[in-house]
Design an enzyme around this catalytic site. Structure first.
Site, short mmCIF file in Angstrom:
data_model
loop_
_atom_site.label_atom_id
_atom_site.label_comp_id
_atom_site.label_asym_id
_atom_site.label_seq_id
_atom_site.Cartn_x
_atom_site.Cartn_y
_atom_site.Cartn_z
N ASP A 125 0.88 -1.11 -0.04
CA ASP A 125 0.15 -0.27 -0.01
C ASP A 125 0.76 1.09 -0.29
O ASP A 125 0.32 2.66 -0.76
CB ASP A 125 -1.10 0.26 1.44
CG ASP A 125 -1.83 1.37 1.19
OD1 ASP A 125 -2.68 1.35 0.99
OD2 ASP A 125 -1.72 1.58 2.65
N LEU A 140 -6.92 5.95 3.45
CA LEU A 140 -7.02 7.73 2.88
C LEU A 140 -5.91 7.93 1.75
O LEU A 140 -6.40 8.78 1.63
CB LEU A 140 -7.41 8.98 3.55
CG LEU A 140 -8.51 8.59 4.26
CD1 LEU A 140 -8.97 10.43 5.09
CD2 LEU A 140 -9.98 8.38 3.21
N ARG A 141 -4.92 6.90 2.17
CA ARG A 141 -3.69 7.09 0.94
C ARG A 141 -4.08 6.84 0.02
O ARG A 141 -3.55 7.62 -1.33
CB ARG A 141 -3.06 5.87 1.54
CG ARG A 141 -1.39 6.38 1.04
CD ARG A 141 -0.56 5.55 0.93
NE ARG A 141 0.49 5.86 2.95
CZ ARG A 141 0.74 5.77 3.61
NH1 ARG A 141 -0.13 3.83 3.49
NH2 ARG A 141 0.65 5.83 4.97
N ALA A 142 -5.84 6.03 -0.90
CA ALA A 142 -5.89 5.57 -2.30
C ALA A 142 -6.16 7.41 -2.50
O ALA A 142 -6.46 7.51 -3.90
CB ALA A 142 -6.76 4.58 -2.59
#
Length: 699
Positions: free
Chosen positions: A203, A284-286
């Site tokens: 991720d 919320l990194r995406a």
């Protein structure tokens, strides 16, 4: 210095005015993260021989040159007032221009080499404490490339990704306290057949692309033709692509100037959130990465604001590896769902921002006009597709649909075929249940195997527990080295010169560390008719699947042997590739006679081969059977001799007794005596029970 294969000569990576982005998936991902390093780097996954390393090494050649101060080892930007360097804190030194560095991080690198450490030469000769920069400092404002990143130790991957995310490195060790900038384009390549990255690390990579060799013979011919031409005349080949290399450099420099001026409107931001929510990605990194990638893509194609096409291109690169719910999910993205979420309507143009707008370069790829945005052009999907040179063979240029179809066919061809019946019983295959998280179990004792995350072991990583003599694999233990020199100096007049110690090779001491190692879990499963009850096989498969999932996270190897009919088969060779393993487990059939001896001898052969590859790898054999050897007239005697053979090899073993019913023969108990293994009677094989047995045996 040998010439590098040009980036624009890689099929699919040269500027193409006929498409919006002008690059295929891999080339586009590399360029976008070069435009905006805040994206977080690129992970390139693909089979061997697909030009992954060649493409990455060629990227540095098309990146614009950078300005640095002469003598600055940390490459601070002389034009940034906030940028400081430990070498030149007063910003002195002449400004010079140099090419961008491509720094390669070897798999066997130590933490000292990555972060930097004390300069031993000056410490021992002058008594000075001086920091020797590591690879992260050298890669600042450049490209950091890790080939086979899936084989890199986890704690080093954590260091790289943390530095890539923060842009800073802080070193507090060996009397050194220093911090410096480390903004670089992080690129990792890997072959999934050699094992996967942990989901937590996966991720942290901003973008990912899948590459595969083209199936079209004409595309393969074009790749081979270019490679042979380069090998025959490197100078002439590089000169032939000088113009396209310069064009890429110009476009990247221009996009870097534009990226700060691209507007990400509220409608576009909402659409990014809707896409990420639709694919149920964690955290919320995406959203952040997709938004940054969409902005970089808009700057690359020359737009003033983010459009639907930019979000689509960004999602295809930023989300495939984040939508994987567990290691067994195949990577990829449902493009039909993506198009449904994006909708057919173009996003409204955001209001003009304060200040000047980016200037459109007349020679770059034309930006879309409001009229053309009603039907945005399709952006080539990231699939690692290598298309032909559009100028040399435009008729054979493969489009996005072709690339997608070829990738699908390639995936289907790589899936294992269903095993056939042995002819002496009914063949049936049942699926495993949902994998669960098993408790941690370890092989007892202290090993010296490959670094992993399971059993205790002595190695080059972990906590320092002592020091040993010689030039071992461990890092130099400075204190113990000086102590040994001092002790020798007390009894040997040659130990000093003019008041200083003279170090001898015999004084060197390396650190002894205790960490964790990887193990080999070898399941030998009875798949005969007496074991073919559907519920029983589901439970066995679910337990193995669960242990395999946990082994993937802990860097273990897992193998499985099934025996039925007249022979035994290595159903799952020793591997860490969970995608292939899951498919093979589901296809495992059951039925027929019980060739127990063949199963044990096959297990012994697997252990022997793995010990030849790595004599430090410690196996654990788990035999799941009712002990009824029924294949051949002398089946019982052959099973006893095979068990004795395994016992002589000193393989830690467990026999899980699956015999059921009111009348029990106790054959599995006798087998465990011959194997010198622990016998565990189990009337019902439950997935949880099987894991508890393994835990009880090796904890």
């Amino acid at each position: 210095m040998p010439l590098k294969y040009p980036f624009s000569a890689v099929v699919g990576c040269e500027p193409d005015p006929t498409t919006t982005s002008g690059l295929d998936g891999m080339g586009l991902a590399l360029v976008l993260t070069a435009i905006s390093p805040e994206i977080g780097g690129v992970l390139v996954r693909g089979e061997k021989g697909t030009a992954k390393s060649t493409t990455v090494r060629g990227l540095a050649e098309v990146l614009p040159r950078i300005d640095v101060r002469d003598g600055d080892r940390f490459s601070a930007d002389p034009h940034d007032p906030a940028a400081t360097s430990p070498d030149l804190p007063d910003s002195s030194g002449a400004v010079v221009s140099r090419p961008v560095r491509l720094v390669e991080l070897p798999v066997g690198a130590t933490e000292d080499r990555v972060l930097g450490s004390l300069n031993l030469e000056k410490a021992l000769t002058a008594g000075a404490v001086e920091f020797e920069p590591g690879l992260l400092a050298r890669a600042h404002r450049g490209v950091l490339y890790v080939d086979e990143v899936n084989l890199l130790h986890d704690h080093l991957v954590d260091l790289l990704l943390d530095a890539a995310a923060t842009g800073q490195v802080t070193v507090e060790r060996d009397g050194v306290s220093i911090g410096h900038s480390a903004r670089f384009v992080l690129i990792g390549t890997m072959n999934p057949e050699e094992g996967e990255l942990r989901p937590q690390l996966l991720d942290r990579f901003g973008l990912t692309v899948e590459v595969a060799a083209p199936r079209d013979p004409s595309l393969r011919v074009e790749v081979v033709r270019r490679r042979l031409a380069f090998d025959r005349d490197p100078g002439g080949f590089v000169a032939r692509y000088a113009a396209s290399q310069a064009e890429l450099t110009r476009r990247i420099a221009l996009a870097r100037e534009r990226v700060a001026e691209v507007t990400l409107g509220d409608a576009a931001m909402l659409k990014v959130a809707e896409v990420c929510a639709a694919f149920e990605v964690h955290g919320l990194r995406a959203d952040i990465v997709t938004a940054r990638t969409a902005v970089a893509h808009a700057a690359w194609v020359g737009r003033r604001f983010v459009t639907r096409a930019d979000i689509r291109a960004a999602a295809l690169l930023a989300l495939p590896h984040r939508r994987r719910r567990n290691p067994f999910d195949a990577p990829g993205l449902d493009e039909r769902l993506l198009d449904e979420v994006l909708g057919d309507d173009e996003l409204p143009e955001p209001p003009e921002p304060d200040g000047p707008t980016p200037t459109q370069d007349p020679t770059s790829t034309p930006a879309e006009t409001p009229d053309s945005q009603d039907h945005p052009p399709a952006v080539p999907e990231p699939g690692g597709h290598e298309g032909t040179d559009p100028r040399a063979n435009e008729a054979e240029q493969a489009g996005p649909e072709t690339a997608h179809e070829e990738a699908s066919n390639s995936t289907q061809e790589s899936r294992p075929r269903r095993p056939q019946s042995t002819g002496d019983g009914v063949s049936s295959a049942v699926k495993s249940g949902d994998a669960y998280r098993p408790r941690l179990f370890t092989v007892e004792g202290l090993g010296q195997g490959t670094p992993g995350r399971r059993s205790r072991a002595l190695g080059s990583t972990g906590r320092r527990v002592g020091a040993g003599p010689g030039r071992g694999a461990g890092a130099l233990h400075l204190v113990e080295t000086l102590r040994a020199a001092a002790e020798r100096h007390a009894t040997d007049a040659s130990g000093s010169a003019e008041g200083r110690f003279v170090l001898h090779a015999s004084d060197l001491r390396t650190a002894v560390r205790e960490g964790r190692e990887a193990n080999l879990l070898l399941f030998c499963v009875d798949a005969s008719g007496s074991m073919a009850a559907r519920r029983r096989m589901v439970q066995v498969k679910t337990a193995i699947l669960s242990l395999l999932t946990d082994a993937y996270r802990r860097r273990d190897k897992v193998a499985m042997i099934s025996f039925r009919g007249t022979d035994a088969e290595v159903t799952l060779p020793p591997t860490g590739s969970v995608e292939v393993a899951a498919a093979l487990l589901d296809e495992l059939p059951a039925g027929g006679r019980t060739p127990l001896a063949e199963g044990l001898l096959t297990a012994a052969d697997v252990v022997r081969r793995e010990r030849l590859r790595d004599d430090r790898l410690r196996p654990l054999l788990v035999v799941v059977t009712d002990g009824r050897a029924t294949s051949g007239a002398d089946a019982v005697d052959r099973s006893r001799l095979a068990a004795a053979h395994v016992a002589v090899m000193r393989v830690p073993s467990i026999v899980v007794d699956c015999e059921e019913g009111p009348l029990r023969l106790g054959l599995a108990r006798r087998l465990s005596a011959h194997l010198q293994a622990e016998h565990v009677p189990m009337a019902r094989i439950s997935a949880t029970g099987l894991v508890d047995v393994v835990n009880g045996r090796v904890a």
